[in-house]
Design a protein around this motif. Structure first.
Motif, PDB file in Angstrom:
ATOM      1  N   MET A 309      16.037  22.994  29.674  1.00  0.00           N
ATOM      2  CA  MET A 309      16.429  21.682  29.156  1.00  0.00           C
ATOM      3  C   MET A 309      17.128  20.905  30.274  1.00  0.00           C
ATOM      4  SD  MET A 309      18.894  21.186  25.869  1.00  0.00           S
ATOM      5  CE  MET A 309      17.914  21.833  24.554  1.00  0.00           C
ATOM      6  N   VAL A 311      19.676  18.173  31.322  1.00  0.00           N
ATOM      7  CA  VAL A 311      20.796  17.456  30.705  1.00  0.00           C
ATOM      8  C   VAL A 311      21.611  16.753  31.795  1.00  0.00           C
ATOM      9  CG1 VAL A 311      22.838  17.642  29.255  1.00  0.00           C
ATOM     10  CG2 VAL A 311      20.941  19.238  28.926  1.00  0.00           C
ATOM     11  N   HIS A 365      19.121  20.676  21.408  1.00  0.00           N
ATOM     12  CA  HIS A 365      19.189  19.346  22.014  1.00  0.00           C
ATOM     13  C   HIS A 365      20.359  19.345  23.008  1.00  0.00           C
ATOM     14  CE1 HIS A 365      20.223  15.019  22.148  1.00  0.00           C
ATOM     15  NE2 HIS A 365      18.953  14.805  21.826  1.00  0.00           N
TER      16      HIS A 365
ATOM     17  N   GLY B 309      14.552  14.407  22.968  1.00  0.00           N
ATOM     18  CA  GLY B 309      15.260  15.450  23.706  1.00  0.00           C
ATOM     19  C   GLY B 309      15.473  16.729  22.926  1.00  0.00           C
TER      20      GLY B 309
END
Lengths: 592, 500
Positions: A309, A311, A365, B309
């Motif tokens: 992910m 970020v 998320h 996301g």
């Protein structure tokens, strides 16, 4: 929220230190779990059997019941809970789980028959090789299955777990769906053969299993797993076969998860294998199984890959409201079992590549990543940012609440003038000149000579001018008087007073007395014996504006805060009032 | 007359030593005299001291014995010397009794007389024939009763026997001895308990004497209505929200669809809260008639495969589940509708609050009801952080008297980060959980159409819990519902929340 029971001593051993209960509670609080109860095995049994409470003896093992978040399946057993806390405490790095590197040919296989799509379409499998069980580990292994079944598996409707001693069975395996009468095997804990429909009847009397029967009952086909020799491994989601049951001596464990939800099946399988691969010969290594469907689909399970992910660093710090250097955020993430690789993008934006391990299915998320940084940083360390807001003026809001209460018991509000003549606060009230009054230097008329020191004249003038109003007249006023006050820069200060009056064919003295009680009641003040300073009491008084024998002081916390009584007939005459009146006046600032 | 007698007597004498004797001397009824003495005593004109005397009182039956003779003697005398058939005896006895007695009394005398005469062995019964067994009898019972009536002493054994026959009973006689009191006057002033119009009109008020007033007792209770304690607290909390710049959301819609109550909040369809164990699903109307279709599509996608996301939950989202109607389990369903509506126009920051009823399919006990009130506050704006959430929570809770807070990480499907709010309870000397808070997940906000940089910080708590803490109530049923004691509602003081 799910609750996990773990032996305190085993937990502390796994955490490599002991804690006082308070210290442990603090740790739980920071991490987001909660020590719900402290008990013992025997106490739990006693409670179940409704036995009398006995004094626990010292040799009983202390059990901690710990509440964990509903989406953290990796915390449902002692192994995962202690590992997470060790990593949180910085005692241990994040483990790397691997899938054993074996060729497709030598991999165990599970074939899925098309009929399963009618009832329970998915299955995922894995093998734990060279496991060393002991009693505690074995019990934990069984308990974890129970807890997963209870939580994410939604009482086995979504996923059901079967675990088997691999050395008693032989692949390849088949996952099929057959008519109940065509399935025959000896189930766990039984010694004879049952057909599946017979078994369903049999388990209707079983307290634990009967609640799962509805999942397949009534279906023309039941799901069933066979090995190469047609040995039944399990009849999911009801029961496993007795043949492949695992024991303390089991070395190689075959795990199958059948499901109606493939995502959850993978989460459940990953939870089982990651938690117990720590007892494998090759620690944290899991052997894969190939699952193939008749239509040509196939996959290898378990999938222990890291979820990646991106970020932005700023996303995390903005969301928390704390400016943290990137390396500090990364360190905090590591405490929460998340790998963070720092990089600078083309747009010169600092960002993390987060690798989410298979144990952390709750991370969906970047906001979940930000939360983990906040938890590791400490929720209670985050500086507060305040919004502009306003506060009420205490005295005025308080006055409003009292005004409402007095109106509620039938008194009508009057609003009278602050200014009055000096005789209205003295001779007309049978009093001497009032030495506490503020005196006007240039009054346009006698009506404006002084500033009132009591609400009495205003209220009496109101009655005098409302002679034709039907009786009784019940009126009140909450307002300020002004008294000379040397402590004030200007030499005078306001006091907030409450006054009420009853006028009728009788004076209503007892009614005004009752109103005093009611005012005290709504102010939460108890009625006490004379001399007691915890509440209020009434003490007979001798004031000239009231009738002798029918007047009293109100004493609150030992201090005189007001007076009530029948207004003296001379005073009534002075204000041209033909009817008897009772009156009360109280200083309400004492109640702030 | 009695008052004049008492006051007049005391003008020349030290005391009245016995009101009983005094009443006989003056020919005044004793009860009337007692009333006067009590009244004079109340005004302090005299001082009265109690006198008690015991006295045997004759029953009606005994009084008839005094007049006509005892039943057993009357019966004995009625039995003919030659004897008679038992069957005829009652008739014979009745015929010989005085004519002024009614038949019931005659029957009674016969019954009692028969029993007692047999007991005394004055008469005998053989072969249905009654005969005298003694020559003559003395009426001792009548004599004893006369002695007692005259106040003469009678032996304990006789008293006992008469008592058992219920002919006499003990009466305690009460009277007074009376002396001059501090306010003694030969004639008393007009007495009154209250000043009345007549006193003023006739200018009599100077001559009236008021009965002493008991300030140790409470006054006459007020009449009027009272507001419910829970709503008094609600009103104060509403004031607090307004002072913090929050506007109220419309919450007058208890029936909600699963979509707005759960799905739109990114609450997965398999979540335990969506079990019938926790939620009231409706039979009528069972499903919602319409949902905003484009938005539903975006919600479905975010559940199934994520977006914005997120990786989503990875399951097959079912429209039928979303359509199911229910009684809203939280007012956040309203917040969701409000935020969705907000997202349909150009973005403007908002602060919203609500305090209203929610429903849970829970067993009712000391701390749980199937319905309760939820307090909810939220701020929707750009650039909000956990620091803002802490700030607004500290402000809000300090106004309701909870200034010592700490926050625990928690899990909630629609907030991330999530913080459970604990407050230190000075009385209990421990931290108690008082509410939940967090930042709404992007998976909830983005499908609505809110811009990416907009965050929502929100918190919720029940109205009942802080109220119970405030008033020290440990059973929620004592606070809310039909079992609430009305007098508790009446006694409830003003709510000073927000005035600290």
């Amino acid at each position: 929220m799910p609750t996990v029971s773990v032996g305190r001593d085993r937990l502390f051993e796994a955490l490599r230190r002991t804690y006082t209960q308070e210290e442990f509670e603090d740790l739980c609080f920071q991490f987001g779990i909660e020590l719900d109860d402290v008990t013992t095995e025997k106490a739990i049994i006693r409670k179940e059997k409704h036995l009398e409470e006995e004094e626990p003896s010292d040799d009983e093992e202390v059990i901690y019941k710990i509440e964990v978040p509903a989406n953290r399946y990796d915390l449902l057993c002692l192994e995962g809970l202690s590992q997470s806390l060790r990593i949180f405490a910085g005692l241990e790095p994040i483990p790397t789980y691997t899938v054993a590197n074996i060729s497709k040919e030598s991999m165990l296989k599970m074939h899925v028959k098309p009929e399963t799509s009618q009832i329970r379409p998915y299955v995922v499998c894995a093998v734990l090789r060279g496991v060393t069980f002991n009693e505690a580990r074995y019990n934990s292994f069984i308990d974890l299955q129970d807890r997963l079944h209870q939580n994410i598996c939604r009482r086995r409707t979504l996923v059901a777990i079967g675990t088997h001693d691999l050395d008693t069975i032989e692949g390849p395996f088949t996952y099929e769906a057959l008519a109940p009468k065509d399935i025959n095997f000896t189930p766990l804990k039984q010694t004879r053969n049952f057909s599946a429909d017979e078994l369903m009847e049999f388990y209707k009397k079983d307290l634990k299993l009967k609640k799962f029967l509805h999942i397949i009952e009534g279906s023309p086909v039941y799901p069933v797993i066979y090995d190469q020799k047609r040995t039944v491994l399990s009849l999911p989601p009801i029961i496993n076969g007795a043949h492949s049951a695992i024991t303390l001596k089991t070395k190689n464990v075959f795990i199958e998860c059948t499901a109606t939800d493939l995502t959850k099946a993978n989460i459940v399988l990953n939870t089982m294998v990651t938690m117990f691969s720590m007892y494998c010969e090759r620690k944290f290594e899991v052997e894969p199984v190939e699952v193939s469907y008749t239509d040509g689909r196939s996959y290898v399970s378990p999938d222990l890959s890291f979820y990646q992910m991106e970020v932005p660093v700023s996303y995390i710090t903005k969301l928390i409201g704390v400016s943290l250097p990137a390396h500090e955020s990364a360190r905090l993430l590591n405490k929460m079992q998340l790998h963070a690789k720092h990089s600078i993008s083309d747009k010169n934006e600092a960002s993390f590549t987060i690798s989410v391990p298979p144990t952390r299915s709750d991370i969906l998320h970047p906001c979940d990543v930000a939360e983990d940084v906040a938890i590791a940083y400490g929720y209670n360390e985050i500086p507060k940012i305040t919004f502009p807001s306003v506060k009420p003026q205490l005295l005025n809001k308080f006055s409003d609440l009292i005004r409402e209460e007095i109106a509620t018991v039938g008194y009508t509000e009057v609003l009278t003038w602050i200014l009055c003549s000096s005789k209205e606060i003295s001779t007309m009230l049978n009093r001497e000149e009032d030495k506490t009054a503020v005196i006007n230097g240039n009054p346009r008329s006698a009506d404006f000579e002084v500033v009132r020191t009591t609400l009495m004249p205003g209220i009496l003038k109101t009655v005098g001018h409302n002679k034709d109003h039907p009786k009784p007249i019940k009126i009140f006023e909450v307002g300020d008087v002004v008294l000379l006050d040397e402590k004030k820069d200007v030499g005078a200060s306001n006091r907030r007073k409450l006054a009420a009056l009853h006028c009728g064919s009788t004076s209503g003295f007892e009614l005004i007395h009752g109103l005093v009680d009611r005012i005290m009641e709504v102010l939460g003040t108890p009625f006490v014996s004379p001399g007691d300073k915890t509440g209020y009491y009434i003490e007979s008084s001798n004031e000239p504006e009231y009738l002798k024998g029918r007047q009293a002081h109100i004493i609150f916390k030992g201090e005189k805060i007001g007076t009530f009584g029948i207004v003296h007939p001379q005073v009534l005459h002075n204000f041209d009032i033909p009817d008897p009146c009772s009156f009360v006046e109280i200083d309400i600032e004492k109640f702030l | 007359m009695a008052e004049e007698a008492v006051l007049g007597h005391l003008e020349h004498n030290q005391e009245i030593s016995d009101s009983g004797v005094f009443s006989q001397e003056k020919g005044i009824d004793h009860d009337e005299l007692v009333n006067i003495i009590k009244s004079l005593n109340g005004f302090g004109l005299v001082i009265a001291a109690d006198i008690k005397r015991e006295k045997w009182l004759l029953s009606d039956e005994a009084q008839s014995y005094v007049k006509y003779g005892s039943a057993e003697v009357l019966l004995f005398e009625a039995v003919p010397a030659e004897g008679t058939a038992k069957a005829k005896l009652q008739e014979i006895v009745k015929s010989k009794l005085p004519a002024d007695l009614d038949d019931t009394t005659k029957s009674l005398i016969y019954d009692k007389g028969w029993a007692q005469a047999m007991k005394n062995k004055w008469v005998g019964l053989a072969d249905s024939q009654v005969s005298r067994k003694v020559e003559h009898v003395e009426d001792r019972v009548k004599d004893l009763l006369i002695q007692i009536q005259n106040g003469e002493a009678v032996g304990a054994k006789d008293i006992d026997a008469l008592k058992r026959r219920r002919l006499i009973s003990l009466q305690i006689w009460k009277g007074y001895s009376v002396k001059k009191g501090p306010n003694y006057a030969p004639k008393r002033k007009k007495a009154a308990t209250d000043l009345v119009r007549d006193h003023l009109q006739r200018d009599e008020w100077k001559d009236i004497e008021f009965k002493e007033y008991n300030f140790l007792a409470k006054g006459q209770p007020t009449e009027g209505g009272c507001l419910h304690p829970l709503y008094k607290v609600k009103q104060q909390i509403q004031m607090i929200f307004l002072q913090m710049g929050f506007e109220e959301m419309p919450t007058n819609n208890y029936v909600e669809s699963s979509f707005w109550n759960f799905d739109a909040l990114f609450q997965p369809q398999q979540h335990p809260a969506r079990d019938s164990h926790d939620t009231f699903f409706l039979k009528v109307p069972s499903t919602t008639n319409s949902l905003p279709e484009e938005y539903v599509e975006r919600v479905k996608t975010v559940h199934e495969s994520g977006g914005y996301g997120s990786r989503g939950y990875g399951y097959d989202w079912k429209r039928e589940e979303a359509n199911k109607n229910l009684l809203r389990t939280h007012t956040t369903a309203v917040s969701t509708r409000m935020l969705y509506a907000l997202a349909q126009g150009p973005f403007t920051p908002k602060r919203y609050y609500s305090i209203d009823r929610v429903f849970r399919n829970e067993a009712v006990d000391r701390t749980h009801l199937a319905e309760f009130h939820q307090i909810e506050g939220l701020i929707c704006d750009r650039g909000l952080s956990l620091g803002h959430l802490r700030g607004v929570l500290e402000d809000f809770f300090s106004r309701i008297g909870m200034s010592k807070l700490k926050f625990k990480p928690a899990y909630n499907p629609y907030t991330e980060p999530s913080m459970e709010i604990f407050s230190y309870h000075e009385g209990l000397k421990k931290w108690v959980e008082i509410g939940n808070s967090g930042m709404f997940r992007p998976e909830m906000l983005r499908p609505m159409g809110l811009p990416e940089d907009v965050q929502v910080i929100a918190w919720g708590l029940s109205l009942e819990r802080p109220t119970m803490i405030l008033y020290g109530i440990d059973n929620i049923r004592d606070l809310f519902g039909h079992k609430v004691d009305l007098s508790l509602t009446k006694r409830n003081p003003i709510c000073r929340l927000g005035l600290n």
